[in-house]
Scaffold this motif. Sequence first.
Motif, PDB file in Angstrom:
ATOM      1  N   SER A 102       0.972  -1.123   0.109  1.00 54.01           N
ATOM      2  CA  SER A 102      -0.020   0.173   0.031  1.00 54.01           C
ATOM      3  C   SER A 102       0.982   1.082  -0.018  1.00 54.01           C
ATOM      4  CB  SER A 102      -0.869   0.157   1.192  1.00 54.01           C
ATOM      5  OG  SER A 102      -0.357   0.712   2.327  1.00 54.01           O
ATOM      6  N   LYS A 104       0.996   3.359   1.903  1.00 54.12           N
ATOM      7  CA  LYS A 104       1.317   3.815   3.643  1.00 54.12           C
ATOM      8  C   LYS A 104       3.057   3.663   3.703  1.00 54.12           C
ATOM      9  CE  LYS A 104      -2.442   4.819   5.852  1.00 54.12           C
ATOM     10  NZ  LYS A 104      -3.429   4.339   4.803  1.00 54.12           N
ATOM     11  N   LYS A 207       4.320  11.064   1.644  1.00 51.93           N
ATOM     12  CA  LYS A 207       3.261  10.957   0.869  1.00 51.93           C
ATOM     13  C   LYS A 207       3.221  11.791  -0.345  1.00 51.93           C
ATOM     14  CE  LYS A 207       0.164   7.592   2.520  1.00 51.93           C
ATOM     15  NZ  LYS A 207      -1.070   8.085   2.804  1.00 51.93           N
ATOM     16  N   TYR A 228      -9.081  10.755  -4.886  1.00 50.01           N
ATOM     17  CA  TYR A 228      -8.282  10.279  -3.821  1.00 50.01           C
ATOM     18  C   TYR A 228      -9.043   9.595  -2.568  1.00 50.01           C
ATOM     19  CZ  TYR A 228      -4.543  10.023  -0.431  1.00 50.01           C
ATOM     20  OH  TYR A 228      -3.693   9.496   0.565  1.00 50.01           O
ATOM     21  N   PRO A 229      -9.182   8.536  -2.384  1.00 47.84           N
ATOM     22  CA  PRO A 229      -9.707   7.978  -1.179  1.00 47.84           C
ATOM     23  C   PRO A 229      -9.056   8.457   0.081  1.00 47.84           C
ATOM     24  CG  PRO A 229      -8.514   6.436  -2.007  1.00 47.84           C
ATOM     25  CD  PRO A 229      -8.241   7.453  -2.881  1.00 47.84           C
ATOM     26  N   THR A 230      -9.993   9.264   0.788  1.00 45.03           N
ATOM     27  CA  THR A 230      -9.409   9.862   1.955  1.00 45.03           C
ATOM     28  C   THR A 230      -9.879   9.340   3.411  1.00 45.03           C
ATOM     29  OG1 THR A 230      -9.834  11.765   0.665  1.00 45.03           O
ATOM     30  CG2 THR A 230      -9.261  12.374   2.819  1.00 45.03           C
ATOM     31  N   GLY A 231      -8.878   9.096   3.903  1.00 49.84           N
ATOM     32  CA  GLY A 231      -8.992   8.702   5.539  1.00 49.84           C
ATOM     33  C   GLY A 231      -8.438   9.647   6.653  1.00 49.84           C
ATOM     34  N   GLY A 233      -6.075  11.786   5.271  1.00 50.84           N
ATOM     35  CA  GLY A 233      -6.023  12.893   4.278  1.00 50.84           C
ATOM     36  C   GLY A 233      -4.302  13.210   3.921  1.00 50.84           C
ATOM     37  N   THR A 234      -3.409  12.221   4.338  1.00 50.21           N
ATOM     38  CA  THR A 234      -2.169  12.669   4.208  1.00 50.21           C
ATOM     39  C   THR A 234      -1.656  12.772   2.674  1.00 50.21           C
ATOM     40  OG1 THR A 234      -1.866  10.472   5.403  1.00 50.21           O
ATOM     41  CG2 THR A 234      -0.098  12.112   5.615  1.00 50.21           C
ATOM     42  N   GLY A 293      -9.284   1.534   5.298  1.00 53.15           N
ATOM     43  CA  GLY A 293      -8.412   2.798   5.527  1.00 53.15           C
ATOM     44  C   GLY A 293      -9.429   4.063   5.542  1.00 53.15           C
ATOM     45  N   GLU A 342     -10.672   0.695  -0.663  1.00 50.66           N
ATOM     46  CA  GLU A 342     -10.463   2.242  -0.943  1.00 50.66           C
ATOM     47  C   GLU A 342     -10.131   2.714  -2.155  1.00 50.66           C
ATOM     48  OE1 GLU A 342      -8.905  -0.047   0.942  1.00 50.66           O
ATOM     49  OE2 GLU A 342      -8.619   0.438   3.174  1.00 50.66           O
ATOM     50  N   THR A 370      -4.948   2.730  -3.716  1.00 51.41           N
ATOM     51  CA  THR A 370      -3.998   3.012  -2.875  1.00 51.41           C
ATOM     52  C   THR A 370      -3.353   1.969  -2.223  1.00 51.41           C
ATOM     53  OG1 THR A 370      -5.803   3.176  -1.451  1.00 51.41           O
ATOM     54  CG2 THR A 370      -5.072   5.235  -1.974  1.00 51.41           C
ATOM     55  N   GLY A 371      -3.779   0.584  -2.588  1.00 46.58           N
ATOM     56  CA  GLY A 371      -3.309  -0.690  -2.067  1.00 46.58           C
ATOM     57  C   GLY A 371      -3.975  -1.923  -2.646  1.00 46.58           C
ATOM     58  N   TYR A 376      -7.120  -7.964   2.220  1.00 55.07           N
ATOM     59  CA  TYR A 376      -8.244  -7.619   2.566  1.00 55.07           C
ATOM     60  C   TYR A 376      -9.036  -9.139   2.679  1.00 55.07           C
ATOM     61  CZ  TYR A 376      -7.449  -2.806   2.538  1.00 55.07           C
ATOM     62  OH  TYR A 376      -6.959  -1.506   2.642  1.00 55.07           O
TER      63      TYR A 376
HETATM   64  C1  LIG Z   1      -4.806   4.580   5.064  1.00 54.52           C
HETATM   65  C2  LIG Z   1      -5.445   4.284   3.666  1.00 54.52           C
HETATM   66  C3  LIG Z   1      -6.203   5.388   2.955  1.00 54.52           C
HETATM   67  C4  LIG Z   1      -6.319   6.567   3.390  1.00 54.52           C
HETATM   68  O1  LIG Z   1      -5.132   7.218   3.358  1.00 54.52           O
HETATM   69  P1  LIG Z   1      -4.997   8.950   4.037  1.00 54.52           P
HETATM   70  O2  LIG Z   1      -4.013   9.385   3.334  1.00 54.52           O
HETATM   71  O3  LIG Z   1      -4.643   8.687   5.201  1.00 54.52           O
HETATM   72  O4  LIG Z   1      -6.248   9.605   3.648  1.00 54.52           O
HETATM   73  C5  LIG Z   1      -6.638   4.878   1.818  1.00 54.52           C
HETATM   74  N1  LIG Z   1      -6.396   3.492   1.108  1.00 54.52           N
HETATM   75  C6  LIG Z   1      -5.659   2.607   1.912  1.00 54.52           C
HETATM   76  C7  LIG Z   1      -5.506   1.171   1.254  1.00 54.52           C
HETATM   77  C8  LIG Z   1      -5.223   2.939   3.032  1.00 54.52           C
HETATM   78  O5  LIG Z   1      -4.426   2.018   3.684  1.00 54.52           O
END
Ligand SMILES: *Cc1c(COP(=O)(O)O)cnc(C)c1O
Length: 377
Positions: A102, A104, A207, A228-231, A233-234, A293, A342, A370-371, A376
Amino acid sequence: MCPECGKHFNADTLQTFCADCKSPLEAQYDLNKASKTLTPESLSSRPRGIWRWTELLPVRGAAHRLTLGEGDTPLLSAPHLSRTLNLPSLYIKDEAPNPTASFKARGLVMAVARAVELGVTEFVIPTAGNAGSALAAYAARAHAKAHVFMPKDAPLANQREVQAYGADLVLVDGLISDAGKLAAEQAAKYGWFDVSTFKEPYRLEGKKTMGLELAEDFNWEVPDVIIYPTGGGTGLVGMWKAFAELETMGLIGSKRPRMVTVQAAGCAPVVRAMEQNAARAEFWQNAETIAAGLRVPGPFADRQILRALRESHGTAVAVTDKEITTAQNELAQNEGIFAAPEGAAALAALKHLLAIGWIKTAERVVLFNTGSGLKYL
Ligand SMILES: *Cc1c(COP(=O)(O)O)cnc(C)c1O
Ligand SMILES: [Zn+2]
């Protein structure tokens, strides 16, 4: 520097966040100096990976540039989706090939590298899953100790992975926000360095490289829209910072992409704040979604996320878990990409935005996967 009160902090000592404003800090560079050596030519001659951008990164010594091969991920075309959605210039920035599968990895390699350079030997992180895996891997690589606090219903693959890297895994009965409280307590008690999202300034810098790479991918322009999938938000805040730095350095013009936040309908604090035109995102009660995420009910950087969305004339979209699953199957079966939920959420959001005419056929659109979906299972 604190983006809220403008206070300056010493870049040569270990930093966390602005205690006065409860705000993340943003690293600043001598961009004029950086532009002398960081050029399109020098970049293309350096070894692949995020350290190509070293003038714009916080690690000082070459010996501290930790790496497991993160960054320089592919910008893929999506021919089937392009046809069916009538969107010829659709791209997927695929972050699954990163170490620990991912994006991360980009943030955690930077946090571990800079903190170790400044003397840290023990880390702690609250995580929905992937951030814990990435911290555990880079801590192992740096021979540092990692403590990972994860909700007990976090993906099993992440739990096993964290333990495989030799980190201390603590399963928490609750959400990432509960894990965060525990992690902060233990960090204070034992003197561990807390690398929670935005509680230190280095992950953001890692990031940020996604935005730097995109500008290079588009031959020193930017796309029209980034979804962008936002958790926490980095990535969103990081890319926004990257574009500003590149413009100051004269590497791109003033055009910016419209930034789009995607969240799950079961946890959409940023979408709600955009709808209410609020400067802050209220805590989301009873957060629930398969996209682990995105299950971040109270993002610490809400102000920066909302500013980036508004300054870019962007928007925020919520999608249901059912739409996410449909999009995940579609990406896998038609494009050969087994995306994380995500990442699939970004495709589901794209469909909404095309349906309402917010995105036009001729526009260049980047979806972030993002991953890897494998995490999962
Ligand atoms: C952490 C995560 C997110 C969210 O990322 P942020 O930059 O914290 O918003 C999205 N997708 C995956 C797979 C994640 O692990
Ligand atoms: Zn401040």
